[in-house]
Design an enzyme around this catalytic site. Sequence first.
Site, PDB file in Angstrom:
ATOM      1  N   LYS A  44     -13.706  -0.226   4.310  1.00  0.00           N
ATOM      2  CA  LYS A  44     -14.109  -1.720   3.757  1.00  0.00           C
ATOM      3  C   LYS A  44     -15.369  -2.630   3.124  1.00  0.00           C
ATOM      4  CE  LYS A  44     -10.726   0.473   0.477  1.00  0.00           C
ATOM      5  NZ  LYS A  44     -10.410   1.618   1.377  1.00  0.00           N
TER       6      LYS A  44
ATOM      7  N   ASP B  27      -2.109  -5.279   9.389  1.00  0.00           N
ATOM      8  CA  ASP B  27      -2.682  -3.929   7.974  1.00  0.00           C
ATOM      9  C   ASP B  27      -4.170  -5.240   7.833  1.00  0.00           C
ATOM     10  OD1 ASP B  27      -4.095  -2.356   7.186  1.00  0.00           O
ATOM     11  OD2 ASP B  27      -2.206  -1.201   6.092  1.00  0.00           O
TER      12      ASP B  27
ATOM     13  N   TRP C 258       1.019  -1.087  -0.473  1.00  0.00           N
ATOM     14  CA  TRP C 258      -0.012  -0.080  -0.019  1.00  0.00           C
ATOM     15  C   TRP C 258       0.697   1.470  -0.165  1.00  0.00           C
ATOM     16  CZ3 TRP C 258      -2.315   2.848   5.077  1.00  0.00           C
ATOM     17  CH2 TRP C 258      -2.867   3.546   4.718  1.00  0.00           C
TER      18      TRP C 258
END
Length: 401
Positions: free
Chosen positions: A249, A213, A132
């Site tokens: 999300k 994460d 990311w």
Amino acid sequence: YFDNVPQAPADGILQLSVLSKADSNSRKVDLGVGAYRDNNGKPWVLPVVRKAEQQLAQEAGDHEYLGVGGLPALTNGAQKLIFGADSAAIREQRVYSIQTISGTGANMVGAVFLKQFKQPTDAAVYISKPTWGNHRNIFETAGHEVREYRYCNYSTLGLDIDGMLSDLRAAPRGQIIVLHACAHNPTGIDPTAEQWAQIADVMQERAHFPFFDCAYQGFATGNVDRDAYAIRLFVERGFELFVCESFAKNMGLYGERTGCLHAVVASSARVAAVSSQMNRLSRATISTASAYGAKIAGKVLQDPELYNEWIENMELMSARIMDMRTQLRARLEKLGTPGDWSHVTSQIGMFSFTGLNLAQVERLRTEFHMYLTNDGRISVAGLNTGNIDYVAMAIDNVVRN
């Protein structure tokens, strides 16, 4: 006073969003945005979130500050979601959770905490290659040295497990290893259960600290337990670790910035000290977390009826993305597009690492008004039945020519 401030490098994702919004072409396809879109290309508020909002509106609530640790309905529910309701770590009171400004805030609080208390004090942070785009920024801003471990096999667009394990073995003992719990961003490449066991073996041998994460639990496969497999495996193995959790999300709470940072420690006797420092760091940066998104997520996590509906909503989103993967691969193979496109369906989650090079990406942008990141990553959520034929045709064109 500000004369010596240099221009910061542009953020690729944000820059891409600006370019896409400025393009008025009717055929434009935005495959850069990291947010779910429905089959009409529109943002989708989860029906269960609408219900929770309606219930909150009917309650005699207030706008008081939350406690420094956040909303217990959220943090307690998030704990059970990540580690499992039957988690021994929770039962033994070895977990502390604090509410954060979504996953980014969780990463930053964890990064600053480790800068102050990591052992050894010169431990570096290892991120996957690629990862990311904000990971390096966060950990370097917190003062860490950031290194990379191999992750993507750029020839097969699958996991380079041998390279990854080799790099983890070669790293000095006690390094901080950032791991994507599921739906790796940007590649969509996840280790298998067997490979996760191999990763855990090496990390135990080298006494590395896992920094998970988790931005896509339930969104990746539609199954919250399956998507938490890696985290639970490491907890069962006895690791002390951090987990960053986001509800952007999987609950669609993008702008509400709702998340948690979880710390798992070896003994409940360590929780008081660890929690006090996490609270201190959070207090210094945000004072207290925002309430509205936390109240929505907390209500969904704590109400069995709403929770079950949320699972159904996630299954719907996950299934649509899987269907778009299947359809894109089928169209490329039907067109005879040069190359092996099996990675489109073997990868998982919101993103797909297409293998397109920078020249091809730039042609897609300038000639076909398709917006994807320079490394060839597409947001599969940006595909729908109205644009998928056009997308496949455009990819076929730039690959052939």
